[in-house]
Design an enzyme around this catalytic site. Structure first.
Site, PDB file in Angstrom:
ATOM      1  N   ARG A  71      59.298  43.221  35.641  1.00 63.60           N
ATOM      2  CA  ARG A  71      58.909  44.286  34.720  1.00 63.60           C
ATOM      3  C   ARG A  71      58.008  45.332  35.354  1.00 63.60           C
ATOM      4  O   ARG A  71      57.761  46.394  34.753  1.00 63.60           O
ATOM      5  CB  ARG A  71      58.238  43.660  33.487  1.00 63.60           C
ATOM      6  CG  ARG A  71      59.246  43.004  32.552  1.00 63.60           C
ATOM      7  CD  ARG A  71      58.598  42.105  31.525  1.00 63.60           C
ATOM      8  NE  ARG A  71      58.233  40.802  32.100  1.00 63.60           N
ATOM      9  CZ  ARG A  71      57.938  39.736  31.367  1.00 63.60           C
ATOM     10  NH1 ARG A  71      57.971  39.795  30.057  1.00 63.60           N
ATOM     11  NH2 ARG A  71      57.625  38.595  31.942  1.00 63.60           N
ATOM     12  N   HIS A 180      36.988  47.544  48.507  1.00 59.58           N
ATOM     13  CA  HIS A 180      37.338  47.235  47.118  1.00 59.58           C
ATOM     14  C   HIS A 180      36.358  47.928  46.176  1.00 59.58           C
ATOM     15  O   HIS A 180      35.140  47.793  46.314  1.00 59.58           O
ATOM     16  CB  HIS A 180      37.296  45.722  46.907  1.00 59.58           C
ATOM     17  CG  HIS A 180      38.017  45.254  45.689  1.00 59.58           C
ATOM     18  ND1 HIS A 180      37.659  45.637  44.415  1.00 59.58           N
ATOM     19  CD2 HIS A 180      39.093  44.431  45.535  1.00 59.58           C
ATOM     20  CE1 HIS A 180      38.468  45.072  43.539  1.00 59.58           C
ATOM     21  NE2 HIS A 180      39.353  44.334  44.189  1.00 59.58           N
ATOM     22  N   GLU A 248      45.322  38.593  49.398  1.00 59.72           N
ATOM     23  CA  GLU A 248      44.087  39.340  49.635  1.00 59.72           C
ATOM     24  C   GLU A 248      43.046  38.482  50.362  1.00 59.72           C
ATOM     25  O   GLU A 248      42.316  38.982  51.219  1.00 59.72           O
ATOM     26  CB  GLU A 248      43.515  39.850  48.314  1.00 59.72           C
ATOM     27  CG  GLU A 248      42.271  40.722  48.488  1.00 59.72           C
ATOM     28  CD  GLU A 248      41.933  41.451  47.203  1.00 59.72           C
ATOM     29  OE1 GLU A 248      42.497  42.547  46.984  1.00 59.72           O
ATOM     30  OE2 GLU A 248      41.119  40.922  46.421  1.00 59.72           O
TER      31      GLU A 248
END
Length: 298
Positions: A71, A180, A248
């Site tokens: 999706r 980040h 990550e």
């Protein structure tokens, strides 16, 4: 916030000669270099025209990889690609590598000259964590089979993002990591490294906390990174271990052992839910709204 100890860009470990033009003192409010003399790229540090002209002369070309599986394709891909056409590496040759389980649903985007797209079918894994981690092998494989023959650099992106400002040639380097947005202001003790000694991603401490939503470098460097992360992921699987933040966590371990030659500030992937920050003067890429409850399969 610490300050860069270097007096000028000429003292950096240079990816390109143009990096000597970086004004490390132009931003007194932020850290503009690392302890290993790599630049941290912020607005007002660089001359966009000078960088673009240099990279055109050098013959730089960029592969952009993005995964749109399940999706995520319907929810994000068209907006991601259209915004990229307005902001990502304008003026340089760019090849999009779109990895998806439904190639026929990839939108028909009008591309500028010197920009092309390749759509590559990939398997849809049942767990989103596996999709996230297996992208490392997929990227490594396509670098070997295709990218290395046509592009000098590679940038790898998550699809649930939107370009909102220049994301240009100043971001190119041998090995590129991104600070980040949620951790660059925090002390290292709060970084969410994998703390499980059984994982190959295990870290006690590090330099920064990097975001795996954006990473890049020369094709050789990105190939080495993705191969190492994939190897670590597979060794963990054999030991029934899964790193805290999946690929990550492995990326942070790799970037600690193999320091990036260039670090991008959170301008290059900002989350507006954080609110106002005085040091974020421009935003170049934004997190799109997350709808994990409907998008993720597990």
């Amino acid at each position: 916030m610490d300050k860069c100890s270097l007096e000028s860009g000429k003292m950096l470990s240079l990816d390109f000669s143009v990096d000597a033009s970086l004004d490390l003192s132009s931003r007194g409010d932020v850290l503009t270099c690392t302890s290993w003399k790599a630049p941290i790229i912020w607005d007002e540090m660089f001359d966009p025209h000078l960088y673009d002209q240099t990279h055109k002369t050098e013959g730089s070309s960029v592969a952009l990889t993005v995964f749109a599986v399940g999706r995520y394709l319907d929810a994000y891909l068209e907006t991601f690609l259209n915004s990229s056409e307005h902001h990502f590496m304008l003026g340089l040759p760019v090849t999009y590598y779109v990895f998806t389980d439904v190639p026929e649903k990839v939108p028909d985007i009008k591309l500028a000259p010197q920009r092309t797209m390749k759509v590559i079918k990939v398997e849809r894994h049942s767990r989103w964590q596996d999709i996230s981690m297996m992208r490392m092998k997929t990227i490594s494989d396509v670098i070997e089979s295709d990218i290395r023959h046509r592009c000098t650099h590679v940038f790898c992106f998550d699809v649930d993002q939107v370009f909102t400002g220049r994301f240009g040639s100043e971001a190119l380097g041998e090995s590129v990591a991104l600070l980040h947005a949620h951790y660059y202001h925090l002390p290292g003790s709060l970084f969410t490294y994998d703390r499980n000694p059984k994982s190959k991603a295990y870290m006690e401490s590090g330099d920064f906390y990097y975001h795996a939503a954006v990473f890049g470098g020369s094709w050789r460097s990105v190939k080495a990174l993705t191969e190492a992360c994939y190897q670590g992921i597979m060794e963990d699987k054999q030991n029934n271990v899964e790193a805290l933040w999946h690929d990550e966590s492995h990326l942070n371990k790799y970037m600690w052992l193999h320091k990036p030659s260039r670090v991008l500030s959170p301008e290059y992937c900002w989350d507006t839910s954080i609110g106002y920050r005085h040091d974020i003067r421009v935003t170049r890429l934004l997190w799109a709204p997350k709808h994990y409850d409907t998008l993720r399969t597990d």
